[in-house]
Design an enzyme around this catalytic site. Structure first.
Site, short mmCIF file in Angstrom:
data_model
loop_
_atom_site.label_atom_id
_atom_site.label_comp_id
_atom_site.label_asym_id
_atom_site.label_seq_id
_atom_site.Cartn_x
_atom_site.Cartn_y
_atom_site.Cartn_z
N LYS A 26 0.77 -1.11 -0.09
CA LYS A 26 0.01 -0.03 0.07
C LYS A 26 0.82 1.29 0.20
O LYS A 26 0.70 2.23 -0.83
CB LYS A 26 -0.98 0.02 1.05
N ARG A 96 -3.66 2.83 8.66
CA ARG A 96 -3.84 1.81 7.94
C ARG A 96 -2.77 0.95 7.88
O ARG A 96 -1.59 1.35 7.87
CB ARG A 96 -4.41 1.74 6.52
N GLY A 105 -8.46 -7.17 4.94
CA GLY A 105 -9.26 -7.17 5.86
C GLY A 105 -8.80 -8.00 7.10
O GLY A 105 -9.21 -8.20 8.10
N ARG A 352 -3.66 -1.52 -6.17
CA ARG A 352 -2.71 -2.56 -5.86
C ARG A 352 -3.40 -3.71 -7.18
O ARG A 352 -4.68 -3.36 -7.54
CB ARG A 352 -2.85 -3.30 -4.72
N HIS A 468 -16.29 -8.43 2.24
CA HIS A 468 -15.25 -9.35 2.81
C HIS A 468 -15.44 -10.66 2.36
O HIS A 468 -14.63 -11.63 1.97
CB HIS A 468 -15.30 -9.49 4.13
N ARG A 574 0.48 -47.42 -8.21
CA ARG A 574 0.70 -47.94 -7.16
C ARG A 574 -0.15 -49.28 -7.20
O ARG A 574 -1.49 -49.32 -6.78
CB ARG A 574 -0.19 -47.25 -5.95
N ARG A 630 4.82 -49.35 -9.68
CA ARG A 630 5.89 -49.88 -8.66
C ARG A 630 5.31 -51.13 -7.93
O ARG A 630 4.08 -51.36 -7.99
CB ARG A 630 5.41 -48.70 -7.41
N GLY A 779 10.52 -40.76 -3.66
CA GLY A 779 9.29 -41.03 -3.11
C GLY A 779 9.28 -40.01 -1.75
O GLY A 779 9.82 -40.40 -0.68
N ASN A 781 7.42 -38.43 0.10
CA ASN A 781 6.43 -38.37 1.29
C ASN A 781 7.26 -39.47 2.33
O ASN A 781 7.26 -38.97 3.29
CB ASN A 781 5.28 -39.39 0.98
N CYS A 844 7.78 -38.47 -7.23
CA CYS A 844 6.46 -38.91 -7.47
C CYS A 844 5.49 -38.94 -5.87
O CYS A 844 4.51 -39.34 -5.89
CB CYS A 844 6.39 -40.56 -7.71
N TYR A 864 11.27 -34.75 -14.61
CA TYR A 864 10.04 -35.04 -14.47
C TYR A 864 9.37 -34.76 -13.07
O TYR A 864 10.29 -35.07 -11.99
CB TYR A 864 9.18 -35.92 -15.24
#
Length: 892
Positions: A26, A96, A105, A352, A468, A574, A630, A779, A781, A844, A864
């Site tokens: 701002k 502000r 907000g 903005r 809002h 999977r 897999r 992997g 995860n 993956c 990839y």
């Protein structure tokens, strides 16, 4: 001496648009507008660095700040001819927030600062309007009492509603000066009674109280929640903007409004916005009064009988329209503007880059690129990849029957069905229980941010297109209908009243954020189709990106969906997900219960044709694109029944004693299955499982190749490898099966064998593993779990606390932890390429669809990423942006 305060006004400023990190968005744009010679009320910006100081030093300020603020106030006094705290010519101020990233907000604002019992009399005499002066004073007391002193906003609203009822008024604008005086007296008395402190009359005390409140609001719960949702670091802080007040509530020739240079919902190149006559800015976004349209065309389209700004104040409208076009051209982007008209004079309060729906963002970017305002590459960079989720939500089937119970404004596109909830807490509770909800409110406030995020749709009975609820819902991609005035919300009794009926909490409704309709019950939906502007951006992204985008899919439906979104193969199939249905689960359990290899092979023989047919269909859908399959990964006990009732039922169906099944289940039980007998460890213990799956893959590849005419080159992935010897053992079995199938068929099959890198030991030994692995798929995860020693299923209980306390910025299961897990990926990448320069590399895990993680993958040169089907477009766009940023970095 450090400069903490920057001034602006009267056609010049000490900062500009490039200073947003220091001045906040701002403040930087106020300075820029001043430098452009636009009408901006003069003022100052206290930098974001003060916010950092404030929190680092016990919520205090550096000594020199008071003097710099006083000097800036003198500068404003010279430009306005008014002095702050002067009893004769008082200068009133607005205070502000303004962070570098827009947070609409979420933080606090105070208007009309500098009014007290004496200056309100001066104001009344000066403008000749006592009612205006006391209206402004009560607004100030109400805002200051809430924001700075901490008395709940509803207390003031209750007093006001009570007084209006006694006076017989419906609207705030109906109150006279004397009636406002009575409201003010009750406000001040309530503050004294509730807080045991009087409303401050000293102007300096008011100013520093407001400045402190704005800085404090950076850490209020709603701001913290918003930052977490939008990945805004807490360390950025907010600036504070202090400006001379201009008044939109100074009679019928004054107004205030909010506008966008283009439609933020559709992207249509038409001025879009709302305003209120005789009002202040908070009135427009609060939804207390129904705003009017800015343009005459919009008024006619909306069917409104209230005059547009274009008709009501043609000169001010013409000036505003010219400024809108100038600012959009200057910033080369759609602008979100706030303005006030004071007795016919236009003032610009903010500009903005406007928040917009994904649909609008695409249309705006494409049209600007085609018009030459921006380049194609800039158009690609303009779209937030995560926002594309908005386009992947269902819409209502045009042939579906619609039982319309109400209409409002189409505030945020898309459609959603869910149970009615009347509080944010209920929305969160239903989301945690896996149930869909529609948050129904008279109007939302920033305190509802958690419920708005949890809800599937939002319905409000008040507010306009810039309320809002509308702004926040559009930013989140949540369908929203606002201003449904024909409906009535009774929050206390949890009832939504319609014409001729009533609905209660738990009843199901549907909101259509594209038409503004509210429908009874669930309604048939259509899945989205990607074309037009979306297709153009995707085409430009495809021209730009380097990395390929694959999908995680094991069902034909997922594979087809991914292909429709442009997936370039399957990066993770999977296979265990294929064993949980019908005859498959029975054969799988027979294999597990078998006492010897002969018995296991007999059961696996039943599974072979099922697996083969699955793979044939996937290969044919992918038509020669790479498919990474897999081998079986989870521990065997996951395929067995858990409870006594289930064991008895399954045993009866299989024709085996229940006790035998129970004993086998108990024998396979593990204390920590994630680190147990799973992945390649199963293939080592029971190589016949891997052999059956390999045979199914090779036979399917030959069959699919004949059917489709495309060469099928399957990629077989061995999971959870930690030792090079494990991979070598399993690969030898795969190669042996390949030779058998090729000999039987009299044909050759090209294939690759690789591994998932999901253990730290595999990273350390990646150079040795690459001697046998032709590709690595990270992997992420499990690699995150094993690196942190954290279970993903249990981590949410404390990772949120870690984020709130600044220990981590982001959940490492959502965005790759670059310093830890990322460093391991980088290490394995380097080691793998040392051994095998042409090794294929990808990820993956769930991170494959996370834009920030994709940027990291581009940075280290992976080939990839693979993600869920509906995140393929997100990944494609993020990969293009990452490639553009990498190119810019190399050039610089």
């Amino acid at each position: 001496m450090t400069k903490w305060v920057y001034t602006f006004g009267d056609g010049s400023a000490e900062g500009n648009a490039t200073d947003r990190n220091l001045l906040g968005g701002k403040g930087a744009n106020l300075a820029e507008m001043c430098n452009l010679g636009l009408p901006v009320p003069p003022g100052m910006t206290i930098t974001t660095e003060i916010c950092t100081w404030y929190y680092d030093n016990g919520r205090s300020y550096p000594d020199e700040l008071v003097g710099q603020v006083a000097a800036a106030l003198e500068h404003v006094a010279k430009l306005t001819g008014r002095k702050f705290g002067d009893p004769q010519r008082p200068l009133l101020l607005s205070v502000r927030s303004g962070a570098r990233a827009s947070m609409p907000g979420m933080m606090d604002t105070v208007l009309n600062l500098g009014l007290n019992d004496e200056s309100v009399l001066v104001m009344a005499r000066e403008v000749g309007d006592e009612r205006f002066a006391y209206d402004s004073y009560r607004r100030f007391i109400q805002m200051y009492g809430n924001v700075v002193m901490g008395l709940d906003h509803d207390v003031f609203e209750e007093i006001l509603e009570d007084e209006k009822a006694q006076f017989g008024h419906a609207l705030d604008t109906d109150l006279s000066a004397d009636e406002w005086k009575r409201v003010i007296a009750r406000y001040k008395q309530t503050l004294l009674e509730e807080l045991e402190e009087p409303f401050p009359q000293d102007c300096d005390q008011q100013l520093w109280g407001a400045i402190g409140a704005v800085f404090s609001s950076w850490m209020n719960p709603r701001a913290i929640t918003y930052r977490q949702l939008h990945n805004i670091p807490a360390k950025w802080g907010t600036a504070v903007n202090v400006q001379a007040m201009v008044f939109g509530n100074l009679g019928e020739t004054s107004a205030t409004g909010v506008a966008f240079t283009r439609n933020p919902s559709t992207g249509e190149n038409k001025l879009y916005g709302e305003f209120l006559v005789n009002a202040q800015g908070e009135d427009v976004v609060a939804g207390i009064r129904t705003p009017q349209n800015i343009t005459e065309a919009a008024r006619i389209e909306a069917g409104s009988d209230k005059p547009s700004l274009e008709k009501l104040m043609p000169e001010a409208f013409a000036d505003f329209n010219t400024i809108c076009q100038r600012l959009e051209g200057h910033y080369s982007d759609m602008q979100d503007l706030e303005f006030t008209i004071e007795q016919g004079k236009l003032w610009m309060l903010q500009t903005r880059s406007g928040k917009r729906t994904a649909k609008a963002a695409l249309k705006i970017a494409v049209e600007m690129a085609q018009s030459g305002l921006i380049t194609r590459q800039e158009a690609v960079m303009r779209i937030d990849p995560a926002s594309l989720d908005q386009l992947l939500h269902p819409t209502i089937d045009p042939h579906a029957e619609r039982d319309i119970i109400g209409r409002g404004l189409p505030a945020s596109p898309g459609a959603a069905t869910g149970e009615i909830v009347f509080t944010s807490e209920e929305a969160v509770a239903l989301a945690e229980a896996g149930r869909r909800s529609i948050l129904v409110r008279m109007e939302t406030s920033p305190d509802d941010i958690h419920g708005m995020h949890a809800a599937d749709g939002i319905l409000t009975t008040r507010g306009g297109m810039t309320s809002h609820a509308a702004v926040v819902a559009r930013g989140m991609g949540t369908p929203c209908v606002s201003g449904a005035g024909g409906l009535r919300v009774d929050t206390r009794n949890q009832v939504l009243m319609t014409v001729g009926g009533r609905l209660k909490a738990g009843d199901v409704i549907t909101v259509d954020g594209s038409t503004g309709q509210v429908l009874r019950g669930a309604v048939a939906m259509l899945q989205p189709e990607l074309s037009g502007d979306f297709g153009m951006i995707m085409e430009w992204a495809d021209e730009t990106r380097r990395m390929r985008i694959r999908t995680n899919a094991e069902t034909p439906a997922d594979a087809r969906a991914a292909r429709s979104f442009g997936a370039e193969g399957i990066g993770l199939c999977r296979t265990e997900h294929m064993f949980f249905e019908g005859d498959r689960i029975t054969a799988m359990r027979e294999m597990i219960l078998a006492d010897n290899e002969i018995g296991r092979r007999a059961a696996l023989a039943k599974l072979l044709p099922m697996q083969r047919s699955d793979f044939v269909e996937l290969f044919e859908i992918m038509r020669g694109l790479p498919v990474t399959i897999r081998l079986l990964d989870p521990p065997l006990h996951e395929f067995l029944p858990k409870t006594d009732e289930e064991i008895i039922e399954v045993a009866a169906a299989m024709g085996v004693p229940a006790e035998q099944l129970r004993e086998r289940t108990e024998a396979l039980h593990e204390f920590n299955p994630m680190l147990g007998h799973r992945g390649c460890r199963l293939a080592v213990s029971y190589p016949e499982i891997a052999e059956m799956q390999a045979r199914a893959i090779f036979e399917a590849a030959l069959e699919a190749g004949k059917n489709s005419g495309e060469l099928v080159v399957p990629e077989i992935m061995v999971p959870l490898v930690g030792l090079s010897e494990e991979l070598r053992f399993v690969k030898a079995r795969i190669d042996a099966v390949a030779r058998e199938v090729m000999e039987e068929a009299g044909e050759t099959v090209d294939y690759l064998v690789g591994t998932m890198i999901e253990l730290p030991r595999a990273v350390i030994r990646a150079d040795r593993i690459a001697e046998d692995a032709e590709f690595f798929s990270f992997g992420t995860n499990d690699l995150t779990q094993t690196t942190y020693g954290i279970s993903r299923d249990d981590a949410s209980a404390f990772l949120t606390t870690y984020q709130q306390k600044g220990i981590i910025d982001r959940d490492p299961f959502v965005t790759i932890d670059i310093d830890g897990v990322g460093e391991l990926i980088r290490m394995a990448t380097d080691k793998g390429r040392e051994t095998r320069p042409d090794i294929k590399l990808g990820i993956c895990g769930e991170h494959g669809g996370d834009p920030q993680s994709i940027h990291f993958c581009e940075m280290i040169g992976l080939d990839y990423v693979s993600c869920s089907p509906f995140r393929v477009p997100i990944a494609k766009l993020a990969a293009a942006q990452a490639a553009l940023e990498a190119s810019e970095t190399r050039q610089s």
